[in-house]
Write a protein that holds these residues in place. Structure first.
Motif, PDB file in Angstrom:
ATOM      1  N   ASP A   9       0.822  -1.205   0.000  1.00 33.61           N
ATOM      2  CA  ASP A   9       0.000   0.000   0.000  1.00 33.61           C
ATOM      3  C   ASP A   9       0.856   1.255   0.000  1.00 33.61           C
ATOM      4  N   ASP A  10       1.946   1.213   0.732  1.00 36.77           N
ATOM      5  CA  ASP A  10       2.837   2.368   0.779  1.00 36.77           C
ATOM      6  C   ASP A  10       3.474   2.621  -0.582  1.00 36.77           C
ATOM      7  N   ALA A  11       3.879   1.532  -1.260  1.00 36.56           N
ATOM      8  CA  ALA A  11       4.475   1.680  -2.591  1.00 36.56           C
ATOM      9  C   ALA A  11       3.460   2.251  -3.576  1.00 36.56           C
ATOM     10  N   LEU A  12       2.227   1.760  -3.490  1.00 44.49           N
ATOM     11  CA  LEU A  12       1.188   2.272  -4.379  1.00 44.49           C
ATOM     12  C   LEU A  12       0.843   3.719  -4.066  1.00 44.49           C
ATOM     13  N   SER A  13       0.854   4.045  -2.797  1.00 45.14           N
ATOM     14  CA  SER A  13       0.512   5.407  -2.401  1.00 45.14           C
ATOM     15  C   SER A  13       1.509   6.409  -2.958  1.00 45.14           C
ATOM     16  N   ARG A  14       2.732   5.951  -3.170  1.00 42.44           N
ATOM     17  CA  ARG A  14       3.736   6.850  -3.742  1.00 42.44           C
ATOM     18  C   ARG A  14       3.631   6.896  -5.259  1.00 42.44           C
ATOM     19  N   SER A  15       2.814   6.045  -5.821  1.00 39.53           N
ATOM     20  CA  SER A  15       2.651   6.020  -7.268  1.00 39.53           C
ATOM     21  C   SER A  15       1.730   7.143  -7.721  1.00 39.53           C
ATOM     22  N   ARG A  16       2.112   7.831  -8.756  1.00 38.45           N
ATOM     23  CA  ARG A  16       1.322   8.941  -9.267  1.00 38.45           C
ATOM     24  C   ARG A  16      -0.056   8.481  -9.709  1.00 38.45           C
ATOM     25  N   GLU A  17      -0.116   7.348 -10.389  1.00 38.32           N
ATOM     26  CA  GLU A  17      -1.406   6.874 -10.872  1.00 38.32           C
ATOM     27  C   GLU A  17      -2.317   6.481  -9.726  1.00 38.32           C
ATOM     28  N   HIS A  18      -1.730   5.943  -8.680  1.00 40.45           N
ATOM     29  CA  HIS A  18      -2.543   5.573  -7.525  1.00 40.45           C
ATOM     30  C   HIS A  18      -3.153   6.825  -6.885  1.00 40.45           C
ATOM     31  N   VAL A  19      -2.347   7.874  -6.799  1.00 41.81           N
ATOM     32  CA  VAL A  19      -2.857   9.121  -6.232  1.00 41.81           C
ATOM     33  C   VAL A  19      -3.955   9.698  -7.127  1.00 41.81           C
ATOM     34  N   ARG A  20      -3.735   9.643  -8.435  1.00 41.52           N
ATOM     35  CA  ARG A  20      -4.770  10.140  -9.358  1.00 41.52           C
ATOM     36  C   ARG A  20      -6.058   9.348  -9.197  1.00 41.52           C
ATOM     37  N   ALA A  21      -5.936   8.041  -8.999  1.00 41.53           N
ATOM     38  CA  ALA A  21      -7.136   7.218  -8.803  1.00 41.53           C
ATOM     39  C   ALA A  21      -7.890   7.666  -7.561  1.00 41.53           C
ATOM     40  N   GLY A  22      -7.148   8.012  -6.514  1.00 41.29           N
ATOM     41  CA  GLY A  22      -7.804   8.516  -5.310  1.00 41.29           C
ATOM     42  C   GLY A  22      -8.516   9.842  -5.554  1.00 41.29           C
ATOM     43  N   LEU A  23      -7.927  10.691  -6.376  1.00 38.42           N
ATOM     44  CA  LEU A  23      -8.563  11.968  -6.702  1.00 38.42           C
ATOM     45  C   LEU A  23      -9.845  11.749  -7.501  1.00 38.42           C
ATOM     46  N   VAL A  24      -9.816  10.801  -8.439  1.00 40.94           N
ATOM     47  CA  VAL A  24     -11.024  10.510  -9.217  1.00 40.94           C
ATOM     48  C   VAL A  24     -12.122   9.970  -8.312  1.00 40.94           C
ATOM     49  N   GLN A  25     -11.775   9.067  -7.405  1.00 40.34           N
ATOM     50  CA  GLN A  25     -12.769   8.558  -6.459  1.00 40.34           C
ATOM     51  C   GLN A  25     -13.382   9.699  -5.654  1.00 40.34           C
ATOM     52  N   HIS A  26     -12.553  10.667  -5.288  1.00 37.67           N
ATOM     53  CA  HIS A  26     -13.055  11.839  -4.569  1.00 37.67           C
ATOM     54  C   HIS A  26     -14.029  12.631  -5.442  1.00 37.67           C
ATOM     55  N   LEU A  27     -13.672  12.836  -6.694  1.00 34.71           N
ATOM     56  CA  LEU A  27     -14.529  13.607  -7.603  1.00 34.71           C
ATOM     57  C   LEU A  27     -15.886  12.950  -7.812  1.00 34.71           C
ATOM     58  N   LEU A  28     -15.927  11.626  -7.822  1.00 35.41           N
ATOM     59  CA  LEU A  28     -17.160  10.911  -8.140  1.00 35.41           C
ATOM     60  C   LEU A  28     -18.161  10.930  -6.989  1.00 35.41           C
ATOM     61  N   ARG A  29     -17.721  11.345  -5.823  1.00 33.62           N
ATOM     62  CA  ARG A  29     -18.660  11.452  -4.701  1.00 33.62           C
ATOM     63  C   ARG A  29     -19.488  12.717  -4.842  1.00 33.62           C
ATOM     64  N   ASP A  30     -20.789  12.595  -4.622  1.00 30.77           N
ATOM     65  CA  ASP A  30     -21.681  13.751  -4.766  1.00 30.77           C
ATOM     66  C   ASP A  30     -21.374  14.851  -3.760  1.00 30.77           C
TER      67      ASP A  30
ATOM     68  N   SER B 261     -18.338  15.666  -2.664  1.00 27.94           N
ATOM     69  CA  SER B 261     -16.914  15.990  -2.685  1.00 27.94           C
ATOM     70  C   SER B 261     -16.677  17.494  -2.703  1.00 27.94           C
ATOM     71  N   THR B 262     -15.592  17.891  -2.092  1.00 22.04           N
ATOM     72  CA  THR B 262     -15.185  19.297  -2.086  1.00 22.04           C
ATOM     73  C   THR B 262     -14.285  19.574  -3.290  1.00 22.04           C
ATOM     74  N   PRO B 263     -14.186  20.830  -3.747  1.00 21.30           N
ATOM     75  CA  PRO B 263     -13.314  21.154  -4.886  1.00 21.30           C
ATOM     76  C   PRO B 263     -11.863  20.765  -4.617  1.00 21.30           C
ATOM     77  N   LEU B 264     -11.184  20.297  -5.652  1.00 15.08           N
ATOM     78  CA  LEU B 264      -9.782  19.933  -5.504  1.00 15.08           C
ATOM     79  C   LEU B 264      -8.915  21.178  -5.407  1.00 15.08           C
ATOM     80  N   PRO B 265      -7.903  21.170  -4.534  1.00 17.68           N
ATOM     81  CA  PRO B 265      -6.965  22.291  -4.467  1.00 17.68           C
ATOM     82  C   PRO B 265      -6.099  22.342  -5.718  1.00 17.68           C
ATOM     83  N   PRO B 266      -5.466  23.474  -5.982  1.00 17.86           N
ATOM     84  CA  PRO B 266      -4.658  23.638  -7.204  1.00 17.86           C
ATOM     85  C   PRO B 266      -3.602  22.551  -7.389  1.00 17.86           C
ATOM     86  N   ALA B 267      -2.949  22.135  -6.303  1.00 18.95           N
ATOM     87  CA  ALA B 267      -1.891  21.122  -6.433  1.00 18.95           C
ATOM     88  C   ALA B 267      -2.460  19.801  -6.941  1.00 18.95           C
ATOM     89  N   ASP B 268      -3.656  19.443  -6.468  1.00 26.55           N
ATOM     90  CA  ASP B 268      -4.278  18.199  -6.914  1.00 26.55           C
ATOM     91  C   ASP B 268      -4.763  18.311  -8.366  1.00 26.55           C
TER      92      ASP B 268
END
Length: 406
Positions: free
Chosen positions: A160-181, A183-190
């Protein structure tokens, strides 16, 4: 890791432990694990297979420990660690892993303790010796659980730690966040990390039989043939993927461009569900909702590629399945029978409505014109009225029948 020292079981208790049906117990443990921690993954064949293999290997090793064939320190496992890696890749929380181990080993302990108690009664073992054996059994099961769960949790955490450092894994987490009704707006860095224009016009495509790596290759084809620049890829599980294709909000998605995407998907012989175009962050969510709705119809129809406009009527009417079934029964009567004859008649009536003439219908169905005419006459007899009466209701019922009648 220090192994806990535990007293061995007496010989009669070892015999009782040896008598447990491991195959039946494995099925019970798998079901308990799914119900307690992984209910949403029941249809994921790879996960269930891995879970079953892990349970079986644990049961066999635990029986060896209980019967004194090997000490706990010499237990060597592979399947539980493979399952832990898969859980990490599926982004399951570690709490689910821990809960599954608690429930699974409780189920194992219950079976073995029941066997021990039954054997003690059968052999008329003194009460004190029976209680000491039950205590030793409990300590052995708990020691085994502690030993294995600690190692597996460590394997899960490393993956999990290795995946968490993966860019694609982080992007997947951001998409999951976006798909929630909610969800709060993503900050500029995200937003920079996401690298996808959320304010654009989006077209969602669900690829139910395409893993992420293959989906990315398909996107390369779509970019070349359909001139799509911005894309967002999100793996749903190990075998299915959803992608969003973006066009500038001002340009949007003209019907001809959407059709080009669909034609390209068909040319690749893919299974795919395609949304309508939607704009903005809410458009990402709306596209995701639509492709899931389309997928339910596509699976029932067996079509390769379907878009939301193709099945929007079915999606709307199937929002209340009970009323949809009642509508089909009322409108079709005997024409709605669940047999091959009625199915062929329904197909012929539906084609006749679509093409308008017996000649064209016959050509489409590869039938003789007289056969089409005879089938339509038989359909009207089963329907109990001319096919021209309540034509709209009949057409809707026929479309729904393709989903509701086996």
């Amino acid at each position: 890791m220090t192994t806990i020292a535990v007293a061995p079981l007496p010989l009669w208790a070892r015999d009782a432990a040896d008598a447990v049906d491991l195959a039946a117990l494995a099925d019970r443990v798998v079901e308990a694990d799914l119900a307690a921690a992984f209910d949403t993954l029941r249809d994921n064949d790879e996960f269930v297979t891995r879970l079953h293999a892990s349970v079986v290997e644990n049961l066999r090793a635990l029986r060896l420990v209980l019967t004194g064939r090997i000490p706990l320190a010499e237990v060597r496992l592979t399947e539980p660690f493979a399952l832990a890696v898969l859980q990490a890749r599926l982004r399951l929380p570690q709490t689910a892993l821990q809960r599954s181990y608690r429930v699974g080993f409780l189920t194992m302990w219950q079976e073995w303790s029941d066997q021990l108690v039954a054997r003690a009664g059968l052999d008329d073992v003194p009460r004190r010796e029976s209680l000491e054996a039950l205590q030793a059994l409990t300590e052995l099961v708990l020691a085994y659980q502690h030993h294995v769960a600690s190692l597996v949790a460590d394997s899960f955490a490393r993956t999990d730690d290795a995946l968490s450092r993966s860019r694609e894994h982080v992007r997947a987490g951001l998409v999951q966040h976006l798909l929630r009704d909610d969800s709060t707006p993503l900050p500029p860095a995200d937003l920079v990390l996401l690298d996808y224009p959320l304010d654009a016009a989006h077209l969602a495509v669900l690829l139910p039989s395409t893993p992420e790596r293959e989906a990315r290759q398909i996107l390369d084809t779509l970019r070349d043939k359909c001139h799509v620049r911005d894309t967002l890829v999100h793996p749903i599980d190990l075998t299915s993927t959803v992608v969003w294709l973006a066009q500038p909000r001002q340009a949007g998605w003209p019907a001809c461009r959407v059709e080009a995407i669909i034609d390209c998907l068909r040319s690749l012989s893919l299974e795919a569900s395609v949304s309508e175009p939607h704009v903005g962050v809410q458009g990402v969510r709306d596209g995701w909702r639509q492709v899931r709705d389309v997928q339910g119809v596509r699976e029932a129809w067996g079509r390769g590629v379907l878009s939301y406009p193709d099945v929007s009527l079915e999606v709307l009417l199937m929002a209340d399945p009970a009323r949809a079934r009642a509508f089909v029964r009322t409108e079709l009567g005997e024409l709605g029978a669940e047999d091959e004859v009625a199915a062929r008649l329904r197909e012929t009536v539906e084609a006749s409505h679509r093409y308008g003439s017996h000649v064209t219908t016959a050509a489409h169905l590869h039938l003789h014109e007289h056969t089409v005419r005879n089938r339509l006459q038989k359909a009207a007899e089963l329907l109990g009225r001319p096919l021209t009466e309540r034509r709209t209701e009949l057409q809707v019922a026929l479309r729904l029948a393709r989903l509701l009648i086996a």
